[in-house]
Design a protein around this motif. Structure first.
Motif, mmCIF file in Angstrom:
data_model
loop_
_atom_site.group_PDB
_atom_site.id
_atom_site.type_symbol
_atom_site.label_atom_id
_atom_site.label_comp_id
_atom_site.label_asym_id
_atom_site.label_seq_id
_atom_site.Cartn_x
_atom_site.Cartn_y
_atom_site.Cartn_z
ATOM 1 N N SER A 77 64.832 54.299 55.925
ATOM 2 C CA SER A 77 65.439 53.375 56.879
ATOM 3 C C SER A 77 65.871 52.053 56.246
ATOM 4 O O SER A 77 66.672 51.320 56.831
ATOM 5 C CB SER A 77 64.478 53.106 58.034
ATOM 6 N N VAL A 78 65.352 51.732 55.071
ATOM 7 C CA VAL A 78 65.684 50.451 54.440
ATOM 8 C C VAL A 78 66.391 50.634 53.104
ATOM 9 O O VAL A 78 66.875 49.653 52.522
ATOM 10 C CB VAL A 78 64.425 49.577 54.232
ATOM 11 N N SER A 79 66.460 51.852 52.618
ATOM 12 C CA SER A 79 67.094 52.107 51.320
ATOM 13 C C SER A 79 68.538 51.632 51.335
ATOM 14 O O SER A 79 69.296 51.909 52.271
ATOM 15 C CB SER A 79 67.024 53.601 51.016
ATOM 16 N N GLY A 80 68.898 50.878 50.304
ATOM 17 C CA GLY A 80 70.242 50.329 50.221
ATOM 18 C C GLY A 80 70.393 48.958 50.856
ATOM 19 O O GLY A 80 71.390 48.266 50.621
ATOM 20 N N ARG A 81 69.412 48.553 51.659
ATOM 21 C CA ARG A 81 69.462 47.221 52.296
ATOM 22 C C ARG A 81 68.362 46.300 51.762
ATOM 23 O O ARG A 81 68.555 45.090 51.666
ATOM 24 C CB ARG A 81 69.300 47.362 53.811
ATOM 25 N N PHE A 82 67.221 46.861 51.452
ATOM 26 C CA PHE A 82 66.069 46.084 50.966
ATOM 27 C C PHE A 82 65.856 46.359 49.482
ATOM 28 O O PHE A 82 66.082 47.471 49.003
ATOM 29 C CB PHE A 82 64.797 46.467 51.714
ATOM 30 N N THR A 83 65.386 45.335 48.785
ATOM 31 C CA THR A 83 65.062 45.476 47.371
ATOM 32 C C THR A 83 63.690 44.874 47.105
ATOM 33 O O THR A 83 63.443 43.703 47.445
ATOM 34 C CB THR A 83 66.099 44.775 46.481
ATOM 35 N N ILE A 84 62.812 45.672 46.508
ATOM 36 C CA ILE A 84 61.491 45.179 46.140
ATOM 37 C C ILE A 84 61.474 44.874 44.653
ATOM 38 O O ILE A 84 62.093 45.586 43.853
ATOM 39 C CB ILE A 84 60.385 46.192 46.518
ATOM 40 N N SER A 85 60.800 43.797 44.289
ATOM 41 C CA SER A 85 60.682 43.427 42.887
ATOM 42 C C SER A 85 59.339 42.740 42.690
ATOM 43 O O SER A 85 58.680 42.350 43.662
ATOM 44 C CB SER A 85 61.829 42.499 42.454
ATOM 45 N N ARG A 86 58.924 42.604 41.441
ATOM 46 C CA ARG A 86 57.655 41.934 41.183
ATOM 47 C C ARG A 86 57.705 41.178 39.877
ATOM 48 O O ARG A 86 58.452 41.539 38.972
ATOM 49 C CB ARG A 86 56.490 42.918 41.194
ATOM 50 N N MET A 87 56.902 40.135 39.836
ATOM 51 C CA MET A 87 56.736 39.359 38.624
ATOM 52 C C MET A 87 55.275 39.535 38.212
ATOM 53 O O MET A 87 54.375 38.901 38.768
ATOM 54 C CB MET A 87 57.059 37.890 38.888
ATOM 55 N N ASN A 88 55.054 40.416 37.257
ATOM 56 C CA ASN A 88 53.688 40.779 36.898
ATOM 57 C C ASN A 88 52.877 39.585 36.393
ATOM 58 O O ASN A 88 51.692 39.453 36.695
ATOM 59 C CB ASN A 88 53.691 41.887 35.843
ATOM 60 N N ALA A 89 53.535 38.712 35.640
ATOM 61 C CA ALA A 89 52.818 37.568 35.082
ATOM 62 C C ALA A 89 52.275 36.658 36.178
ATOM 63 O O ALA A 89 51.262 35.968 35.976
ATOM 64 C CB ALA A 89 53.732 36.776 34.154
ATOM 65 N N MET A 90 52.941 36.683 37.340
ATOM 66 C CA MET A 90 52.518 35.830 38.459
ATOM 67 C C MET A 90 51.810 36.642 39.540
ATOM 68 O O MET A 90 51.424 36.093 40.561
ATOM 69 C CB MET A 90 53.732 35.132 39.064
ATOM 70 N N ASN A 91 51.650 37.950 39.307
ATOM 71 C CA ASN A 91 51.035 38.827 40.316
ATOM 72 C C ASN A 91 51.702 38.637 41.678
ATOM 73 O O ASN A 91 51.009 38.511 42.712
ATOM 74 C CB ASN A 91 49.537 38.573 40.412
ATOM 75 N N THR A 92 53.000 38.585 41.677
ATOM 76 C CA THR A 92 53.759 38.323 42.901
ATOM 77 C C THR A 92 54.772 39.429 43.128
ATOM 78 O O THR A 92 55.407 39.903 42.180
ATOM 79 C CB THR A 92 54.482 36.976 42.795
ATOM 80 N N VAL A 93 54.907 39.822 44.387
ATOM 81 C CA VAL A 93 55.894 40.819 44.768
ATOM 82 C C VAL A 93 56.838 40.205 45.794
ATOM 83 O O VAL A 93 56.424 39.364 46.601
ATOM 84 C CB VAL A 93 55.219 42.093 45.322
#
Length: 115
Positions: free
Chosen positions: A62-78
């Protein structure tokens, strides 16, 4: 224990964008997966997107193509970048951290999309 602090929810018109952030702290170890779930009134909590610390992602259809998930491992943030929002995206969004047998949840942040 792992603590998750979410931010970035709010009210937006249909077609608009929002960006959610979730910072993890505490006894963090790898490998792990961080993700976003959502729960609308009267509905079950459902997976929106997840990302492993190696970068592998998974999205709900339902969200593919509209939402993007990413993370910054050094900051433990998504992050969850949400574009082309629809009224049906309205829900409380929860950050999730999974490592080994441990599962932790954030407190949730409200996203409301008006038509």
């Amino acid at each position: 224990q792992v603590q998750l602090v979410e931010s970035g929810g709010g009210l937006v018109q249909a077609g608009g964008s929002l960006r959610l952030s979730c910072a993890a702290s505490g006894r963090i170890f790898s490998p792990n997966i961080m993700g976003w779930y959502r729960q609308a009134p009267g509905k079950q909590r459902e997976l929106v997107a997840s990302i492993a610390n190696g970068g592998t992602t998974n999205y709900a259809d339902s969200v593919s193509g509209r939402f993007t998930i990413s993370r910054m491992n050094a900051m433990n943030t998504v992050y969850l970048q949400m574009n082309s929002l629809k009224p049906e995206d309205t829900a409380v969004y929860y950050c999730n951290w999974v490592g080994g047998p441990y599962v932790y949840w954030g407190q949730g942040t409200q996203v409301t999309v008006s038509s």
